[in-house]
Design a protein around this motif. Structure first.
Motif, short mmCIF file in Angstrom:
data_model
loop_
_atom_site.label_atom_id
_atom_site.label_comp_id
_atom_site.label_asym_id
_atom_site.label_seq_id
_atom_site.Cartn_x
_atom_site.Cartn_y
_atom_site.Cartn_z
N GLY A 130 1.01 -1.02 -0.29
CA GLY A 130 -0.10 -0.11 -0.26
C GLY A 130 0.43 1.72 0.34
N PHE A 131 1.99 1.29 -0.34
CA PHE A 131 3.26 2.61 -0.23
C PHE A 131 3.74 1.98 -1.20
CE2 PHE A 131 1.77 1.57 4.42
CZ PHE A 131 1.16 3.51 4.94
N TYR A 132 4.50 3.67 -1.75
CA TYR A 132 5.08 3.02 -2.80
C TYR A 132 6.20 4.46 -3.36
CZ TYR A 132 1.47 3.91 -6.09
OH TYR A 132 0.20 4.94 -7.28
N LEU A 133 7.21 4.65 -3.86
CA LEU A 133 7.75 5.16 -4.00
C LEU A 133 7.39 5.66 -5.86
CD1 LEU A 133 10.92 5.07 -2.50
CD2 LEU A 133 9.26 6.79 -1.60
N LYS B 114 1.58 21.16 -16.39
CA LYS B 114 1.81 22.03 -15.59
C LYS B 114 3.53 22.40 -15.94
CE LYS B 114 -1.44 20.68 -12.12
NZ LYS B 114 -1.94 20.30 -10.53
N GLY B 115 3.86 21.52 -16.70
CA GLY B 115 5.32 21.29 -16.41
C GLY B 115 6.20 20.79 -15.86
N GLN B 116 6.16 20.27 -15.28
CA GLN B 116 6.07 19.21 -13.10
C GLN B 116 6.50 18.01 -13.53
OE1 GLN B 116 2.77 19.17 -10.85
NE2 GLN B 116 3.56 21.29 -10.45
N ILE B 117 7.51 18.03 -13.36
CA ILE B 117 7.96 16.57 -12.51
C ILE B 117 7.69 16.60 -10.81
CG2 ILE B 117 8.76 15.92 -14.13
CD1 ILE B 117 11.47 16.56 -12.66
N ARG B 118 7.74 15.51 -9.84
CA ARG B 118 7.19 15.06 -8.84
C ARG B 118 8.41 13.93 -8.40
NH1 ARG B 118 1.58 15.27 -8.43
NH2 ARG B 118 1.60 12.67 -8.79
N ALA B 119 8.48 13.44 -7.31
CA ALA B 119 9.11 12.24 -6.79
C ALA B 119 7.85 12.90 -5.26
CB ALA B 119 10.47 12.61 -6.34
N GLU B 120 7.31 11.31 -5.22
CA GLU B 120 6.23 10.86 -3.60
C GLU B 120 5.97 9.41 -3.49
OE1 GLU B 120 2.59 11.65 -6.49
OE2 GLU B 120 2.15 9.07 -6.87
N LEU B 121 5.98 9.89 -2.31
CA LEU B 121 5.37 8.91 -1.09
C LEU B 121 4.02 8.57 -1.26
CD1 LEU B 121 6.06 6.17 0.94
CD2 LEU B 121 5.41 7.99 2.62
N TYR B 122 3.63 8.09 -1.86
CA TYR B 122 2.01 7.43 -2.12
C TYR B 122 1.35 6.53 -0.96
CZ TYR B 122 -2.61 8.16 -4.61
OH TYR B 122 -3.66 8.34 -4.86
N ILE B 123 0.55 6.71 -0.45
CA ILE B 123 0.62 5.86 0.42
C ILE B 123 -1.39 5.49 -0.30
CG2 ILE B 123 -0.47 6.02 2.58
CD1 ILE B 123 1.08 7.70 3.30
N GLY B 124 -1.77 4.40 -0.77
CA GLY B 124 -2.78 3.80 -0.75
C GLY B 124 -3.63 2.80 -0.34
N ASN B 125 -3.81 2.80 0.32
CA ASN B 125 -4.85 1.08 1.16
C ASN B 125 -5.49 2.09 1.87
OD1 ASN B 125 -3.29 1.81 3.71
ND2 ASN B 125 -1.81 1.37 2.80
N ARG C 283 -9.33 8.09 -0.99
CA ARG C 283 -8.29 7.25 0.04
C ARG C 283 -7.57 7.92 0.54
NH1 ARG C 283 -8.39 0.93 -1.25
NH2 ARG C 283 -6.72 2.17 -2.39
N ASP C 284 -6.57 7.98 -0.93
CA ASP C 284 -5.33 7.67 -0.57
C ASP C 284 -5.03 8.99 -0.26
OD1 ASP C 284 -5.86 5.09 -2.15
OD2 ASP C 284 -5.22 5.79 -3.71
N SER C 285 -3.55 9.06 0.04
CA SER C 285 -2.75 10.57 0.27
C SER C 285 -1.63 10.51 -0.10
CB SER C 285 -2.50 10.76 1.57
OG SER C 285 -3.80 10.79 2.21
N ARG C 286 -0.64 11.20 -0.17
CA ARG C 286 0.99 11.12 -0.69
C ARG C 286 1.23 12.89 0.03
NH1 ARG C 286 -1.11 14.55 -5.78
NH2 ARG C 286 -0.97 12.63 -6.79
N ILE C 287 3.26 12.59 -0.08
CA ILE C 287 4.04 13.86 0.37
C ILE C 287 4.86 13.07 -0.29
CG2 ILE C 287 5.53 13.42 1.91
CD1 ILE C 287 3.75 11.66 3.60
N ALA C 288 5.01 15.03 -1.12
CA ALA C 288 5.49 14.92 -2.17
C ALA C 288 6.36 16.15 -2.59
CB ALA C 288 4.62 15.35 -3.34
N ILE C 289 6.73 16.18 -3.04
CA ILE C 289 8.44 17.36 -4.08
C ILE C 289 8.11 17.09 -5.80
CG2 ILE C 289 10.54 16.21 -3.86
CD1 ILE C 289 11.97 18.85 -3.15
N TYR C 290 7.79 18.72 -5.97
CA TYR C 290 7.77 19.14 -7.24
C TYR C 290 9.01 19.57 -7.89
CZ TYR C 290 2.72 17.62 -5.44
OH TYR C 290 1.49 16.55 -6.14
#
Length: 120
Positions: A9-12, A20-31, A65-72
């Motif tokens: 349920g967790f992945y980077l 948006k002309g954007q890239i992102r690194a994130e921890l995605y929480i999907g459970n 349902r899910d959440s994310r922690i990210a840097i753009y």
């Protein structure tokens, strides 16, 4: 692209948004316990960001349902192949940072300890 972080349920992830002309690194929480897990991690926000050396976007995604922690990184053209090495280097560094700082925390999460009023 998604990468496991050692718990279901967790992945980077490394993502791009052409519009948006954007890239992102994130921890995605999907459970089913994403909000509780997000809250437990957010309670450690100051320490996590201090260890990383940069701030993060803490996105609870309240309508989902899910959440994310990210840097753009904004102002990027994901279709510009000549810039891919720099984009990939930026993403790789952030994903490695997130893994280093969050993997142990994610493994230790216990949703039973979450109080939705904000105290752990």
């Amino acid at each position: 692209m998604a990468y496991p972080i050692g718990r279901s349920g967790f992945y980077l992830a490394a993502t791009m948004n052409r519009a948006k002309g954007q890239i992102r690194a994130e921890l995605y929480i999907g459970n089913e316990q994403a909000k509780a897990f997000f809250g437990l991690l957010k309670a450690q926000k100051e320490l996590i960001e201090k260890e990383l050396g940069y701030p993060l976007e803490w996105e609870e995604l309240p309508t989902r349902r899910d959440s994310r922690i990210a840097i753009y990184r904004d102002g990027i053209d994901p279709d510009n192949e000549s810039d891919w090495p720099q984009q990939h280097q930026w993403l790789a560094k952030r994903l490695n940072d997130l893994h280093r700082v969050l993997s142990v925390r994610v493994a230790a999460l216990n949703a039973d300890k979450w109080n939705p009023e904000g105290s752990v």
